[in-house]
Design an enzyme around this catalytic site. Structure first.
Site, mmCIF file in Angstrom:
data_model
loop_
_atom_site.group_PDB
_atom_site.id
_atom_site.type_symbol
_atom_site.label_atom_id
_atom_site.label_comp_id
_atom_site.label_asym_id
_atom_site.label_seq_id
_atom_site.Cartn_x
_atom_site.Cartn_y
_atom_site.Cartn_z
ATOM 1 N N ASP A 64 0.854 -1.185 0.000
ATOM 2 C CA ASP A 64 0.000 0.000 0.000
ATOM 3 C C ASP A 64 0.891 1.237 0.000
ATOM 4 O O ASP A 64 2.107 1.129 0.123
ATOM 5 C CB ASP A 64 -0.930 0.016 1.223
ATOM 6 C CG ASP A 64 -0.182 -0.255 2.511
ATOM 7 O OD1 ASP A 64 0.967 0.197 2.656
ATOM 8 O OD2 ASP A 64 -0.745 -0.914 3.397
ATOM 9 N N ASP A 66 1.646 4.975 1.661
ATOM 10 C CA ASP A 66 1.403 5.903 2.763
ATOM 11 C C ASP A 66 1.963 7.262 2.372
ATOM 12 O O ASP A 66 3.012 7.352 1.739
ATOM 13 C CB ASP A 66 2.096 5.407 4.036
ATOM 14 C CG ASP A 66 1.658 3.992 4.391
ATOM 15 O OD1 ASP A 66 0.472 3.797 4.684
ATOM 16 O OD2 ASP A 66 2.502 3.073 4.338
ATOM 17 N N ASP A 156 9.399 4.029 12.956
ATOM 18 C CA ASP A 156 10.013 2.910 13.667
ATOM 19 C C ASP A 156 11.436 2.564 13.209
ATOM 20 O O ASP A 156 12.371 2.608 13.996
ATOM 21 C CB ASP A 156 9.096 1.675 13.662
ATOM 22 C CG ASP A 156 8.495 1.358 12.301
ATOM 23 O OD1 ASP A 156 8.890 1.998 11.304
ATOM 24 O OD2 ASP A 156 7.635 0.464 12.233
HETATM 25 P P1 ATP Z 1 3.699 -2.529 5.019
HETATM 26 O O1 ATP Z 1 2.608 -1.562 4.637
HETATM 27 O O2 ATP Z 1 4.463 -3.081 3.887
HETATM 28 O O3 ATP Z 1 3.266 -3.552 5.988
HETATM 29 P P2 ATP Z 1 4.842 -0.194 6.217
HETATM 30 O O4 ATP Z 1 6.247 0.087 6.612
HETATM 31 O O5 ATP Z 1 4.247 0.683 5.172
HETATM 32 O O6 ATP Z 1 4.798 -1.708 5.819
HETATM 33 P P3 ATP Z 1 2.607 0.546 7.839
HETATM 34 O O7 ATP Z 1 2.044 -0.208 8.994
HETATM 35 O O8 ATP Z 1 1.818 0.701 6.606
HETATM 36 O O9 ATP Z 1 3.999 -0.154 7.536
HETATM 37 O O10 ATP Z 1 3.032 1.957 8.402
HETATM 38 C C1 ATP Z 1 3.486 3.006 7.550
HETATM 39 C C2 ATP Z 1 4.663 3.715 8.188
HETATM 40 O O11 ATP Z 1 4.251 4.321 9.418
HETATM 41 C C3 ATP Z 1 5.842 2.829 8.556
HETATM 42 O O12 ATP Z 1 6.696 2.608 7.468
HETATM 43 C C4 ATP Z 1 6.491 3.612 9.658
HETATM 44 O O13 ATP Z 1 7.259 4.656 9.116
HETATM 45 C C5 ATP Z 1 5.302 4.228 10.368
HETATM 46 N N1 ATP Z 1 4.843 3.376 11.499
HETATM 47 C C6 ATP Z 1 3.872 2.451 11.456
HETATM 48 N N2 ATP Z 1 3.717 1.863 12.655
HETATM 49 C C7 ATP Z 1 4.594 2.444 13.481
HETATM 50 C C8 ATP Z 1 4.909 2.290 14.867
HETATM 51 N N3 ATP Z 1 4.289 1.388 15.620
HETATM 52 N N4 ATP Z 1 5.885 3.089 15.374
HETATM 53 C C9 ATP Z 1 6.514 3.996 14.613
HETATM 54 N N5 ATP Z 1 6.266 4.174 13.324
HETATM 55 C C10 ATP Z 1 5.321 3.422 12.744
HETATM 56 MG MG MG Z 2 2.237 0.653 4.480
#
Ligand code: ATP
Ligand code: MG
Length: 451
Positions: A64, A66, A156
């Site tokens: 996805d 963001d 994170d």
């Molecule tokens: P994917 O969507 O592939 O699972 P993602 O890295 O995009 O991985 P998301 O859960 O969509 O993960 O979150 C988007 C972004 O928000 C992350 O890349 C991170 O930068 C931030 N993020 C999400 N959860 C946390 C958290 N618990 N603590 C700190 N930052 C976070």
């Molecule tokens: Mg994501």
């Protein structure tokens, strides 16, 4: 349009120009681009961030997209009629385009910004409004708006804190994410202990990204996990369910499961399973392994997987163990089976929530195992027409594949499915008539005494 180079905090980034990274607009979902351009046309700064940038840099298709922006949730809602503000812990905006959702977050400051805010300043006068900590240092609410460099610092992992802008098509790196990406490392931003205490789920996220990307977890990022794993007890079962599903459907569930077990984190998601794997039969253990491998394979082929099947498999060794431990001669086998199924699901609910439709689904898959095994003239068609027949049958094949001897039952059901109506009837007629005899006997009972 804002010139993003005038954005406060942006000077702290290392800027990677277009010819030094592989991200092309072609690979970005058109709807994500639409959001980026619309925000930018209205004077806001907007960036692609998180997994979208990370995965594109690795040449993978992101799950996805963001977006991070200096527009507030209200600003965003004003620009998109398909936008909805959601979330209590973080207020984020979901912009919906049919089935696709683009997640937009406003730049947030690191929680510590709160300490800099004098108590007597009106809450409306400051950007940072609403941060709260529990006594253990866990962030409960985290809606303190900040500058882009602060937004990067509160993310994170370094590889999740890379920002892509359509102005010059550059990637901005505030935390050394590019270097870690090249070194294939998951490194937490800031002090690992502190960041895990703020949000213990980050430990699970480290495992997920390590499994999914085949990255090592940097030494200092991995080191505190064993000691802090128990902090997961403070996370709501609903959030742990979500994370468990993300771990099991990241495409690398087999690897994730091993990492969870090894790191000690698994004990806070599915302790009964891990316990049963240590004491139960080799076949039940093998079934879990095969189910996870099968899940990974299905996802790589764009097939669906359901949490019901996953939990049916993960809890199968526990169910087998409980059945073997129940020596209550008073109970009929069917009753024992139902009792054990209920107990096992309840036990799991101490760790993760499981929405009811999935516990029902898991139960049905288990129940179908007995019915598929029973196989007599009376029940074959009703089993075959059960809405979850396919899942039950797939599960049966997994059991055989894991070494359980079911006397060719899987083959029989495969043939039955593939046969035309005549062949099906022939196969059924060749079966024993036990079921119909029992039914006749039942019918003779006076109606009032039937249970
Ligand atoms: P994917 O969507 O592939 O699972 P993602 O890295 O995009 O991985 P998301 O859960 O969509 O993960 O979150 C988007 C972004 O928000 C992350 O890349 C991170 O930068 C931030 N993020 C999400 N959860 C946390 C958290 N618990 N603590 C700190 N930052 C976070
Ligand atoms: Mg994501």
């Amino acid at each position: 349009m804002t010139e993003i180079d005038t954005l406060p905090g942006i000077e702290k980034a290392v800027s990677i120009p277009r010819d030094q990274h592989p991200i092309s607009r072609k690979h970005i979902a058109p709807n994500a681009l639409k959001v980026l351009y619309r925000l930018s046309e209205h004077g806001f700064a907007a960036f692609l961030v998180g997994g979208g940038v990370r995965d594109l840099l690795l040449g993978k298709q992101p799950k996805d997209f963001d977006i991070a922006t200096d527009a507030t949730p209200e600003d965003i809602r004003g620009l998109f009629k398909n936008a909805r503000i959601i979330g209590r812990r973080f207020r984020i905006v979901h912009i919906r385009f049919g089935r696709e959702i683009i997640e937009v977050t406003t730049f947030r400051a690191h929680h510590e910004a709160r300490n800099a805010i004098p108590e007597d300043v009106s809450r409306r006068q400051i950007k940072g409004l609403d941060s709260a900590h529990s006594e253990a240092g866990m962030i409960l609410r985290d809606n303190v708006y900040g500058d882009i460099d602060e937004d990067a610092a509160r993310r994170d992992f370094t590889v999740n804190a890379l920002y892509y802008t359509t102005q010059g098509f550059r990637v901005l790196d505030f935390c050394g994410g590019m270097e870690d990406l090249q070194a294939r490392q998951i490194r937490i931003i800031g002090d690992p202990q502190e960041r895990y205490r703020e949000d213990p789920v980050r430990m699970l996220r480290a495992i997920r990204f390590s499994a999914k990307l085949d990255f090592e977890i940097a030494e200092d990022t991995a080191a505190p996990i064993a000691d802090l794993a128990e902090l997961l007890e403070s996370i709501s079962p609903a959030r742990l369910f979500d994370e468990t599903i993300k771990l099991m459907t990241c495409g690398y569930a087999e690897r994730a499961f091993q990492l969870l077990d090894k790191s000690g984190l698994g004990n806070y998601l599915f302790a009964p399973t891990l316990e049963a794997l240590r004491h139960g039969s080799a076949e039940a253990g093998k079934l879990v392994e095969l189910a996870l491998r099968n899940t990974d394979k299905r996802l790589s082929e764009d097939k669906s997987v359901t949490p019901a099947f996953l939990f049916a498999a993960l809890l199968w060794p526990v169910l087998q163990l409980r059945l073997a431990q129940n020596h209550d001669e008073q109970q009929a086998p069917q009753q024992r089976f139902h009792q054990a199924a209920s107990d096992v699901l309840l036990e799991q609910l101490n760790f993760t929530a499981i929405p009811k439709r999935f516990t029902i689904g898991a139960r049905e898959i288990w129940d179908l195992q007995r019915r598929l095994e029973k196989r007599n003239r009376r029940n074959v068609f009703s089993v075959f027409n059960h809405p979850r027949f396919r899942a039950g049958y797939d599960f049966l094949l997994l059991r055989e594949e894991s070494g359980e001897n079911l006397n060719g039952l899987g083959d029989w059901w495969t043939q039955f499915q593939n046969g035309d109506t005549n062949q099906k009837n022939e196969m059924v007629n060749a079966l024993a008539k036990t079921g119909s005899r029992r039914r006749r006997r039942k019918r003779k009972k006076p109606a009032g005494k039937q249970s």
